[in-house]
Scaffold this motif. Sequence first.
Motif, PDB file in Angstrom:
ATOM      1  N   GLY A 297       1.037  15.190  -6.825  1.00 48.88           N
ATOM      2  CA  GLY A 297       0.492  15.193  -8.177  1.00 48.88           C
ATOM      3  C   GLY A 297      -1.010  15.438  -8.195  1.00 48.88           C
ATOM      4  O   GLY A 297      -1.646  15.330  -9.246  1.00 48.88           O
ATOM      5  N   VAL A 298      -1.583  15.787  -7.042  1.00 48.52           N
ATOM      6  CA  VAL A 298      -3.034  15.987  -6.924  1.00 48.52           C
ATOM      7  C   VAL A 298      -3.331  17.480  -6.790  1.00 48.52           C
ATOM      8  O   VAL A 298      -2.654  18.199  -6.046  1.00 48.52           O
TER       9      VAL A 298
ATOM     10  N   CYS B 203       1.537   7.363  -6.798  1.00 45.98           N
ATOM     11  CA  CYS B 203       1.179   6.505  -5.667  1.00 45.98           C
ATOM     12  C   CYS B 203       1.250   5.021  -6.027  1.00 45.98           C
ATOM     13  O   CYS B 203       1.795   4.212  -5.276  1.00 45.98           O
ATOM     14  N   LEU B 204       0.722   4.660  -7.185  1.00 43.61           N
ATOM     15  CA  LEU B 204       0.705   3.264  -7.604  1.00 43.61           C
ATOM     16  C   LEU B 204       2.120   2.738  -7.805  1.00 43.61           C
ATOM     17  O   LEU B 204       2.442   1.609  -7.424  1.00 43.61           O
ATOM     18  N   ASP B 205       2.997   3.565  -8.395  1.00 42.18           N
ATOM     19  CA  ASP B 205       4.388   3.155  -8.604  1.00 42.18           C
ATOM     20  C   ASP B 205       5.091   2.890  -7.280  1.00 42.18           C
ATOM     21  O   ASP B 205       5.891   1.955  -7.163  1.00 42.18           O
ATOM     22  N   ASP B 206       4.794   3.709  -6.268  1.00 42.05           N
ATOM     23  CA  ASP B 206       5.432   3.526  -4.959  1.00 42.05           C
ATOM     24  C   ASP B 206       4.978   2.230  -4.292  1.00 42.05           C
ATOM     25  O   ASP B 206       5.773   1.532  -3.643  1.00 42.05           O
ATOM     26  N   ALA B 207       3.694   1.891  -4.429  1.00 41.55           N
ATOM     27  CA  ALA B 207       3.196   0.628  -3.872  1.00 41.55           C
ATOM     28  C   ALA B 207       3.843  -0.557  -4.573  1.00 41.55           C
ATOM     29  O   ALA B 207       4.255  -1.536  -3.932  1.00 41.55           O
TER      30      ALA B 207
ATOM     31  N   ILE C 105       0.835  -1.197   0.000  1.00 43.65           N
ATOM     32  CA  ILE C 105       0.000   0.000   0.000  1.00 43.65           C
ATOM     33  C   ILE C 105       0.870   1.247   0.000  1.00 43.65           C
ATOM     34  O   ILE C 105       2.001   1.245   0.519  1.00 43.65           O
ATOM     35  N   ASP C 106       0.369   2.307  -0.607  1.00 46.81           N
ATOM     36  CA  ASP C 106       1.014   3.612  -0.521  1.00 46.81           C
ATOM     37  C   ASP C 106      -0.068   4.685  -0.550  1.00 46.81           C
ATOM     38  O   ASP C 106      -1.116   4.516  -1.192  1.00 46.81           O
ATOM     39  N   CYS C 107       0.173   5.778   0.161  1.00 52.69           N
ATOM     40  CA  CYS C 107      -0.789   6.880   0.238  1.00 52.69           C
ATOM     41  C   CYS C 107      -0.110   8.198  -0.090  1.00 52.69           C
ATOM     42  O   CYS C 107       1.105   8.345   0.074  1.00 52.69           O
ATOM     43  N   GLU C 108      -0.900   9.138  -0.529  1.00 54.00           N
ATOM     44  CA  GLU C 108      -0.468  10.521  -0.646  1.00 54.00           C
ATOM     45  C   GLU C 108      -1.293  11.344   0.327  1.00 54.00           C
ATOM     46  O   GLU C 108      -2.492  11.096   0.504  1.00 54.00           O
TER      47      GLU C 108
ATOM     48  N   VAL D 192      -5.339  11.773   4.140  1.00 57.98           N
ATOM     49  CA  VAL D 192      -5.129  10.989   2.923  1.00 57.98           C
ATOM     50  C   VAL D 192      -5.897  11.607   1.763  1.00 57.98           C
ATOM     51  O   VAL D 192      -7.051  12.000   1.911  1.00 57.98           O
ATOM     52  N   VAL D 193      -5.231  11.662   0.591  1.00 54.58           N
ATOM     53  CA  VAL D 193      -5.898  12.164  -0.611  1.00 54.58           C
ATOM     54  C   VAL D 193      -5.893  11.128  -1.730  1.00 54.58           C
ATOM     55  O   VAL D 193      -6.670  11.216  -2.676  1.00 54.58           O
ATOM     56  N   LYS D 194      -5.006  10.111  -1.599  1.00 51.80           N
ATOM     57  CA  LYS D 194      -4.985   9.042  -2.598  1.00 51.80           C
ATOM     58  C   LYS D 194      -4.436   7.764  -1.969  1.00 51.80           C
ATOM     59  O   LYS D 194      -3.516   7.809  -1.144  1.00 51.80           O
TER      60      LYS D 194
END
Length: 529
Positions: A197-198, A287-291, A150-153, A164-166
């Motif tokens: 990036g949001v 976010c997806l790349d970090d997860a 999991i990863d969050c922004e 949390v925003v993403k």
Amino acid sequence: MAEEKMDFRAEDKEILVKIVKLAQAYQIKGAKGDWKEFLRVRDGKLGSSLNDPSKRSWDVLADFVKTFTAEEDVELVIRLLKWNKRSKSWQSRMKRVLDKASPKQELVLLTFQHPKFSKCYTFPSYQKGWLTTKLGKLPEASGAETMIAIDCEMVQCEDGTKEVVKVCVVNENLETLVDSLVKPSKHVVDYMTSITGVTSEDLDDVTCSLQDIQKTLKRLLKKETILVGHSLFNDLQALRVDHARVIDTAFIFRYLNKPTCYSPSLSKLCKVVLGCDLREEGKSHVCLDDAIAAMRLTLAKLELGVNDPIDMGESEVSEADLSKLYIHNIPGCISMEDLMNLFPKEYSVEIQMQYVQEFSRIKNKSSTTFAIFKSSEDANGAFEILNGILEKDSYGHPQKRVWFHKRGSKKGANINVRVRKMNVVDEEAPTSQLHGCSIDPIVTRNTSSDISNNISKYDTEETFHKQKKTKYDKNTNQENMMQNVLEKECNGCIHLEEKERLKKELEQRNAEIKSLQRIVAALTRKHGL
């Protein structure tokens, strides 16, 4: 019914102390009043136990807690008892699993044994709004566990907290399970777009809330599921999720010529372990790349046997970063003006607020910032002149501890911050936070010919002398306490890694004490004391 649930024993003293401190912080009153009123009615003795409940016996603490009558107060106590029982149960299981651990469990154990684990992964999940997953039994068959990463922004909110925003979640096959924007519940003052990036426009039609994300995670986090992430505790704190089985990629690798507590950035680990760049320099997080990166690092540890110490090399620091001084452990009572006054007026300096960590409301907020100078020469000069005790941070980098004398404060001598030069990149803060962020300066000071005296931070040199003497005595006591803790290791109270960490900390304290002794001796000779 409440009294039956609140059945305490002598071994419950630690959690009882915590409950009483919470009662003081939340101003909880029972049938016999608050803690102070209860003690006055019980035996009329207040003393130091008023502010330090641990000095009272467990049965006195229990008697006070049992006076709680408000439903929400009793619920808080019950949640704390469950939280304490769960925490102790998990610690006990981790100690038993060592001999029969599967490869995945070994990584969970490595995370658990890291010296920063207890500090980073002790969540206030007894509070309302938290999702606490069940422990269950450890799978006996190797490979029976499943892993998700999991990863969050996060964005900065008006009250100084982050939300949390993403959220993105992937499985072991790097398949996307969750990729969702989240609507913050508080007013956002900084979307930190250069990092996340949001933008605010991205959230216009978003209806997904934190509670919706928690429901999704509750379905994904089975008893045998291991949650993977990089500095995962930050994500779990923001998500308000307490899940015991975790693998933190910031904790599971060993490094050459680095202290045990060293935590490299995700980008650097990808480059060294996976041989690829996580993202282009200056680009915002994906976010997806970090997860996916966290899962790939975990799979590399499992499948490729990355067990040998890793040579991370030294981080290159840009000229822009060299012109900064990193200020951290800033208590909430310190203002930007106080920080400006740390440095002589001959230097032009800007103070920028970088990020504020969220703590429960029983604790003071601690923050970090950068002091930005015109050049690296100015930054170095300001650091050398800075009046403080030279010590080392947790990574072994030199820094100065600087005390403030706050007028009207009886504890002014104990108010301090740490200041470090940027000759190394701070790995605990993402590199993108060190450069490339659009953060407006909060305080700016122009160059002045009026050079303040270094000792002017204190009312007089005699006051400065007394403060250093107090600090010397305090550190001598700390040295004795640490030595006692190390001696307990012989009885199996502390594992080997913790022992090594304490030894290093003791050596650091000894060096600080010697420095303080020299200062005290010099000032004693000067003032004839």
